[in-house]
Design an enzyme around this catalytic site. Structure first.
Site, short mmCIF file in Angstrom:
data_model
loop_
_atom_site.label_atom_id
_atom_site.label_comp_id
_atom_site.label_asym_id
_atom_site.label_seq_id
_atom_site.Cartn_x
_atom_site.Cartn_y
_atom_site.Cartn_z
N THR A 128 0.87 -1.19 0.00
CA THR A 128 0.00 0.00 0.00
C THR A 128 0.90 1.23 0.00
OG1 THR A 128 -0.04 0.28 2.40
CG2 THR A 128 -1.67 -1.23 1.46
N ALA A 177 3.31 -1.10 4.31
CA ALA A 177 2.63 0.20 4.36
C ALA A 177 3.67 1.26 4.70
CB ALA A 177 1.50 0.19 5.38
N THR A 208 7.82 -1.77 6.72
CA THR A 208 7.50 -0.35 6.58
C THR A 208 8.22 0.20 5.36
OG1 THR A 208 7.40 -0.16 8.96
CG2 THR A 208 7.41 1.89 7.71
N LYS A 209 7.45 0.92 4.53
CA LYS A 209 8.03 1.59 3.38
C LYS A 209 8.52 2.96 3.81
CE LYS A 209 5.57 1.65 -0.23
NZ LYS A 209 4.35 1.87 -1.03
N ILE A 210 9.73 3.28 3.40
CA ILE A 210 10.30 4.59 3.73
C ILE A 210 10.81 5.21 2.42
CG2 ILE A 210 12.13 5.77 5.02
CD1 ILE A 210 11.75 3.90 7.23
#
Ligand SMILES: O=C(CO)[C@@H](O)[C@H](O)[C@H](O)[C@H](O)COP(=O)(O)O
Length: 238
Positions: free
Chosen positions: A27, A58, A85-87
């Site tokens: 997402t 996400a 976690t997307k960064i």
């Protein structure tokens, strides 16, 4: 090969995960905002549908590395080991990835539009790197070339398991997660360029196996069969 579904829409996730062998769901803030629901409920609902053994990605939304680091710690405590976690690959994002990876966190670097962004995110300790193929093609660049270059350089800068353990506290293969696709050709070329992970929105996902001659072949088989055996299946004949 890992196929992810790029959506937070539960109906689409149910439909696609029921049919296809998916690795998980990705997402981004736009995708989450479209659902207009509580963030935590959305992620929990996705895990309930696909299973806790699958992966959900996400994105952190803090604008400083300090906030992103805290968000990631909280996300891991809330959603567990299969949450990534997307960064973003901004200066603050790379700083956050560097801090988090030292502590063994699972990170997906996102918003990637150049090979250098991939290399920097990989050095900082991200496991997945998500180049935006269509957004790159849209401004006259070549998304597939980003993936090709990245694989060459990732191979050159490969780390031993000992180096990984001492730098990132865990052993993992850096992976390119192709993203932002608008057609099957882009997905296929990304895979041919070496990417064993892709994330595909539901409309393009269903087209991955579509071919008019497959449908035509099945229609012909069915009508020829029915002429002789009617509606009987092999369950009736064996
Ligand atoms: O980055 C990831 C997965 O890590 C994706 O969710 C990514 O944000 C999306 O594929 C893109 O933002 C979608 O791009 P677009 O289809 O709007 O061009």
């Amino acid at each position: 090969m890992q196929y992810f579904i790029d959506t937070a829409n539960l109906e689409s996730i149910k439909k696609i995960s029921d049919i296809f062998p998916i690795a998980g769901v990705t997402t981004n803030p736009t995708i989450i905002a479209k659902e207009k629901r509580d963030f935590k409920e959305i992620i929990n609902d996705i895990f309930d549908i696909i299973g806790k053994d699958k992966i959900v990605h996400a994105q952190a939304v803090g604008s400083t590395s300090e906030i992103m680091v805290k968000e990631v710690q909280l996300l891991r405590d809330t959603f567990g080991e299969n949450f990534y976690t997307k960064i973003p690959v901004t200066p603050e994002g790379i700083k956050a990835i560097k801090i988090l990876a030292k502590d063994g966190h699972k990170i997906t670097a996102t918003g990637i539009l150049s090979p250098q962004q991939i290399i920097m995110a990989a050095e900082a300790g991200a496991e997945y790197m998500a180049p935006y193929i269509n957004r790159s093609d849209n401004i006259g660049e070549n998304g597939i070339e980003i993936v090709k270059d990245a694989y060459k350089i990732l191979e050159m800068t490969k780390k031993t398991d000992e180096e990984k353990l001492s730098r990132y506290k865990r052993i993992f293969e850096p992976k390119i997660l192709g993203a932002s696709f608008k057609n099957v050709r882009q997905v296929h070329e990304t895979i041919l360029a070496g990417s064993k992970s892709v994330t595909v929105a539901p409309d393009v996902f269903e087209k991955l196996i579509y071919h008019p001659y497959t449908d035509w072949s099945m229609d012909t088989f069915n009508s020829d069969w029915e002429k002789i055996y009617g509606k009987k299946t092999l369950l009736d004949l064996l």
